[in-house]
Design a protein around this motif. Sequence first.
Motif, PDB file in Angstrom:
ATOM      1  N   GLY A   1       0.909  -0.976   0.064  1.00 31.14           N
ATOM      2  CA  GLY A   1       0.027   0.132  -0.203  1.00 31.14           C
ATOM      3  C   GLY A   1       0.970   1.111  -0.022  1.00 31.14           C
ATOM      4  N   ASN A   2       0.838   1.731  -1.131  1.00 30.74           N
ATOM      5  CA  ASN A   2       1.733   3.196  -1.289  1.00 30.74           C
ATOM      6  C   ASN A   2       0.286   4.698  -0.917  1.00 30.74           C
ATOM      7  OD1 ASN A   2       2.537   5.705  -1.833  1.00 30.74           O
ATOM      8  ND2 ASN A   2       2.343   5.121  -4.069  1.00 30.74           N
ATOM      9  N   TRP A   3       0.707   4.788   0.199  1.00 28.12           N
ATOM     10  CA  TRP A   3      -0.042   6.103   1.327  1.00 28.12           C
ATOM     11  C   TRP A   3       0.242   6.933   0.630  1.00 28.12           C
ATOM     12  CZ3 TRP A   3      -0.790   4.860   7.095  1.00 28.12           C
ATOM     13  CH2 TRP A   3      -1.119   3.256   7.548  1.00 28.12           C
ATOM     14  N   LYS A   4       0.879   7.354   0.036  1.00 27.00           N
ATOM     15  CA  LYS A   4       1.533   9.316  -0.350  1.00 27.00           C
ATOM     16  C   LYS A   4       1.679  10.037   0.077  1.00 27.00           C
ATOM     17  CE  LYS A   4      -0.242   7.155  -5.274  1.00 27.00           C
ATOM     18  NZ  LYS A   4      -0.958   7.380  -6.386  1.00 27.00           N
ATOM     19  N   MET A   5       1.026  11.365   0.114  1.00 28.51           N
ATOM     20  CA  MET A   5       0.744  12.374   1.123  1.00 28.51           C
ATOM     21  C   MET A   5      -0.576  12.083   2.230  1.00 28.51           C
ATOM     22  SD  MET A   5       2.395  16.148   0.990  1.00 28.51           S
ATOM     23  CE  MET A   5       0.733  16.341   0.500  1.00 28.51           C
TER      24      MET A   5
ATOM     25  N   GLY B   1      11.644   5.233  -7.900  1.00 26.00           N
ATOM     26  CA  GLY B   1      10.512   6.022  -9.249  1.00 26.00           C
ATOM     27  C   GLY B   1       9.923   5.553  -9.773  1.00 26.00           C
ATOM     28  N   HIS B   2       8.432   6.045  -8.294  1.00 26.62           N
ATOM     29  CA  HIS B   2       6.639   6.106  -8.543  1.00 26.62           C
ATOM     30  C   HIS B   2       7.035   7.483  -9.663  1.00 26.62           C
ATOM     31  CE1 HIS B   2       2.850   6.978  -7.994  1.00 26.62           C
ATOM     32  NE2 HIS B   2       2.659   5.770  -7.409  1.00 26.62           N
ATOM     33  N   SER B   3       5.721   7.079 -10.472  1.00 27.42           N
ATOM     34  CA  SER B   3       5.865   8.062 -11.768  1.00 27.42           C
ATOM     35  C   SER B   3       4.805   9.578 -11.209  1.00 27.42           C
ATOM     36  CB  SER B   3       4.558   7.362 -12.632  1.00 27.42           C
ATOM     37  OG  SER B   3       3.131   7.751 -11.973  1.00 27.42           O
TER      38      SER B   3
ATOM     39  N   TYR C   1       5.092  -2.484 -12.155  1.00 26.51           N
ATOM     40  CA  TYR C   1       4.969  -1.874 -12.958  1.00 26.51           C
ATOM     41  C   TYR C   1       3.133  -1.360 -12.699  1.00 26.51           C
ATOM     42  CZ  TYR C   1       2.173  -1.342 -17.379  1.00 26.51           C
ATOM     43  OH  TYR C   1       1.602  -0.644 -18.603  1.00 26.51           O
ATOM     44  N   GLU C   2       3.308   0.144 -13.228  1.00 23.06           N
ATOM     45  CA  GLU C   2       2.288   0.987 -13.186  1.00 23.06           C
ATOM     46  C   GLU C   2       1.881   2.077 -14.735  1.00 23.06           C
ATOM     47  OE1 GLU C   2       1.520   1.669  -8.478  1.00 23.06           O
ATOM     48  OE2 GLU C   2       3.302   3.045  -8.781  1.00 23.06           O
ATOM     49  N   PRO C   3       0.731   1.204 -15.285  1.00 19.05           N
ATOM     50  CA  PRO C   3       0.602   2.594 -16.443  1.00 19.05           C
ATOM     51  C   PRO C   3       0.287   3.803 -15.453  1.00 19.05           C
ATOM     52  CG  PRO C   3      -1.020   0.456 -15.995  1.00 19.05           C
ATOM     53  CD  PRO C   3       0.311   0.336 -15.079  1.00 19.05           C
TER      54      PRO C   3
ATOM     55  N   TRP D   1      -0.743   6.493 -16.913  1.00 14.45           N
ATOM     56  CA  TRP D   1      -3.229   6.703 -16.629  1.00 14.45           C
ATOM     57  C   TRP D   1      -3.838   5.565 -16.456  1.00 14.45           C
ATOM     58  CZ3 TRP D   1      -4.690   1.575 -18.944  1.00 14.45           C
ATOM     59  CH2 TRP D   1      -3.801   1.052 -19.362  1.00 14.45           C
ATOM     60  N   ALA D   2      -3.506   4.705 -15.762  1.00 16.96           N
ATOM     61  CA  ALA D   2      -4.172   3.742 -14.521  1.00 16.96           C
ATOM     62  C   ALA D   2      -4.003   4.507 -13.286  1.00 16.96           C
ATOM     63  CB  ALA D   2      -3.476   2.467 -14.607  1.00 16.96           C
ATOM     64  N   ILE D   3      -2.942   5.261 -12.678  1.00 17.64           N
ATOM     65  CA  ILE D   3      -2.885   5.482 -11.803  1.00 17.64           C
ATOM     66  C   ILE D   3      -3.415   6.539 -11.009  1.00 17.64           C
ATOM     67  CG2 ILE D   3      -1.248   6.634  -9.724  1.00 17.64           C
ATOM     68  CD1 ILE D   3       0.888   5.868 -10.598  1.00 17.64           C
ATOM     69  N   GLY D   4      -4.993   6.436 -10.534  1.00 20.16           N
ATOM     70  CA  GLY D   4      -5.441   6.934  -9.381  1.00 20.16           C
ATOM     71  C   GLY D   4      -6.612   7.524 -10.501  1.00 20.16           C
ATOM     72  N   THR D   5      -7.078   6.901 -11.751  1.00 18.79           N
ATOM     73  CA  THR D   5      -7.839   7.407 -12.656  1.00 18.79           C
ATOM     74  C   THR D   5      -9.203   6.478 -12.374  1.00 18.79           C
ATOM     75  OG1 THR D   5      -6.413   5.622 -14.471  1.00 18.79           O
ATOM     76  CG2 THR D   5      -6.134   8.430 -14.445  1.00 18.79           C
TER      77      THR D   5
ATOM     78  N   GLY E   1       0.606  -2.285 -10.282  1.00 16.59           N
ATOM     79  CA  GLY E   1      -0.456  -0.604  -9.861  1.00 16.59           C
ATOM     80  C   GLY E   1      -1.743  -0.247 -10.512  1.00 16.59           C
ATOM     81  N   GLY E   2      -2.046   0.459 -10.327  1.00 13.43           N
ATOM     82  CA  GLY E   2      -3.095   1.428 -11.136  1.00 13.43           C
ATOM     83  C   GLY E   2      -4.427   1.094 -10.596  1.00 13.43           C
ATOM     84  N   SER E   3      -4.954   1.709 -10.045  1.00 14.13           N
ATOM     85  CA  SER E   3      -6.359   1.712  -9.425  1.00 14.13           C
ATOM     86  C   SER E   3      -7.120  -0.366  -9.687  1.00 14.13           C
ATOM     87  CB  SER E   3      -7.231   2.268 -10.896  1.00 14.13           C
ATOM     88  OG  SER E   3      -7.253   3.752 -11.002  1.00 14.13           O
ATOM     89  N   VAL E   4      -5.809  -0.500  -8.678  1.00 17.45           N
ATOM     90  CA  VAL E   4      -6.216  -2.234  -8.032  1.00 17.45           C
ATOM     91  C   VAL E   4      -7.442  -1.421  -6.764  1.00 17.45           C
ATOM     92  CG1 VAL E   4      -5.208  -3.660  -6.925  1.00 17.45           C
ATOM     93  CG2 VAL E   4      -4.231  -2.736  -9.281  1.00 17.45           C
TER      94      VAL E   4
ATOM     95  N   GLY F   1       0.223  -6.738  -6.469  1.00 15.03           N
ATOM     96  CA  GLY F   1      -0.254  -5.046  -6.201  1.00 15.03           C
ATOM     97  C   GLY F   1       0.849  -4.082  -5.395  1.00 15.03           C
ATOM     98  N   LEU F   2       0.571  -3.235  -6.258  1.00 16.74           N
ATOM     99  CA  LEU F   2       0.942  -2.059  -5.673  1.00 16.74           C
ATOM    100  C   LEU F   2      -0.333  -1.638  -5.268  1.00 16.74           C
ATOM    101  CD1 LEU F   2       3.395   0.542  -4.146  1.00 16.74           C
ATOM    102  CD2 LEU F   2       3.846   0.794  -6.424  1.00 16.74           C
ATOM    103  N   ILE F   3      -0.938  -0.614  -4.379  1.00 13.02           N
ATOM    104  CA  ILE F   3      -1.968   0.035  -3.896  1.00 13.02           C
ATOM    105  C   ILE F   3      -1.609   1.317  -3.615  1.00 13.02           C
ATOM    106  CG2 ILE F   3      -4.836  -0.301  -3.629  1.00 13.02           C
ATOM    107  CD1 ILE F   3      -2.650  -3.158  -4.313  1.00 13.02           C
ATOM    108  N   GLY F   4      -2.865   1.924  -4.497  1.00 17.33           N
ATOM    109  CA  GLY F   4      -3.060   3.581  -3.542  1.00 17.33           C
ATOM    110  C   GLY F   4      -4.208   4.001  -2.770  1.00 17.33           C
ATOM    111  N   GLY F   5      -5.041   4.898  -3.810  1.00 19.27           N
ATOM    112  CA  GLY F   5      -6.079   5.432  -2.979  1.00 19.27           C
ATOM    113  C   GLY F   5      -7.530   4.063  -2.296  1.00 19.27           C
ATOM    114  N   ALA F   6      -6.814   2.861  -3.058  1.00 20.49           N
ATOM    115  CA  ALA F   6      -7.631   1.436  -1.997  1.00 20.49           C
ATOM    116  C   ALA F   6      -6.788   1.209  -0.930  1.00 20.49           C
ATOM    117  CB  ALA F   6      -7.616   0.277  -2.845  1.00 20.49           C
TER     118      ALA F   6
HETATM  119  P1  PGA Z   1      -3.680   4.178  -7.362  1.00 14.33           P
HETATM  120  O1  PGA Z   1      -2.033   4.203  -6.597  1.00 14.33           O
HETATM  121  O2  PGA Z   1      -4.588   2.728  -6.626  1.00 14.33           O
HETATM  122  O3  PGA Z   1      -5.085   4.978  -6.175  1.00 14.33           O
HETATM  123  O4  PGA Z   1      -4.043   3.866  -9.127  1.00 14.33           O
HETATM  124  C1  PGA Z   1      -1.386   3.365  -7.547  1.00 14.33           C
HETATM  125  C2  PGA Z   1       0.153   3.911  -7.034  1.00 14.33           C
HETATM  126  O5  PGA Z   1       0.414   5.359  -7.481  1.00 14.33           O
HETATM  127  O6  PGA Z   1       0.587   2.787  -6.554  1.00 14.33           O
END
Ligand code: PGA
Length: 254
Positions: free
Chosen positions: A8-12, A95-97, A167-169, A171-175, A212-215, A232-237
């Motif tokens: 889980g990538n909690w970001k900020m 190297g996160h996008s 691998y995190e496209p 265009w799929a991150i947080g979208t 990773g990307g909207s998992v 998975g590398l999970i952001g929002g969820a």
């Molecule tokens: P997301 O982010 O699950 O919110 O799309 C993934 C990430 O940036 O690692």
Amino acid sequence: MRKKIVAGNWKMNNNTADTRNLVKELILKGKNLWGKCEVIIAPPFTSLASAIEEARETKIQVSGQDLFWEDKGAFTGQISGPMLKEIGCSHVIVGHSERRQYFGETNQSVNKKIVAAIRNGLIPIFCLGETLQERESGSTFEVLKRQLVEGLKSLVIDNPLRFIVAYEPVWAIGTGKTAGLEQAQEVHTFVRGELAGLWGKKIASEIRILYGGSVKPANAHDLMGCPDIDGGLIGGASLKADDFIGIIEQGTGI
Ligand code: PGA
């Protein structure tokens, strides 16, 4: 058989109080799951110590979201590998996008950071991925190849358990958009092939490559069921205990 990883990538997000609450909730709700897959959380720097303290009796591992490539010195605002290691981090995302997009991270700086992570006994979670424009212009594989070749330059990995790729496209991150299963599997196969070219087939076959990307719980099972997707590398969820636990459940086929 590669053991799955859900990170889980909690970001900020999440101050120290939020962090303690979320880790406690994860421990309570996920207690039957630990061990079935590796679980990693990456809180912001100021919340790392709280997360580590709350998670210390569990199998939850704690990761930094970035590090600097030097170990100490006049680098205002930076956090080094030894600092992350000292407080008890096991991993670090590199190297996160969002670092590449907003903070000028390049393949060259990513390379130096991976070297620093390994030098300090941290497991790097090396992120790569193409933008929408790159995908639409047909240069996805060229871009990924450059990220791999330049980002991993001169690196030798001899323990596949101590290196993770995500691998995190972009265009799929947080979208809310996720790569199609075939699309994701195709890239993962490509990445594994490139790793085999660098470090040999055996090592490459044992390295975990996360998507990773909207998992979310609803798509985790299918994604992680793809032969070359190892978690998975999970952001929002990852910010909601139920969703994060749901992904772990789905991903580990329970
Ligand atoms: P997301 O982010 O699950 O919110 O799309 C993934 C990430 O940036 O690692």
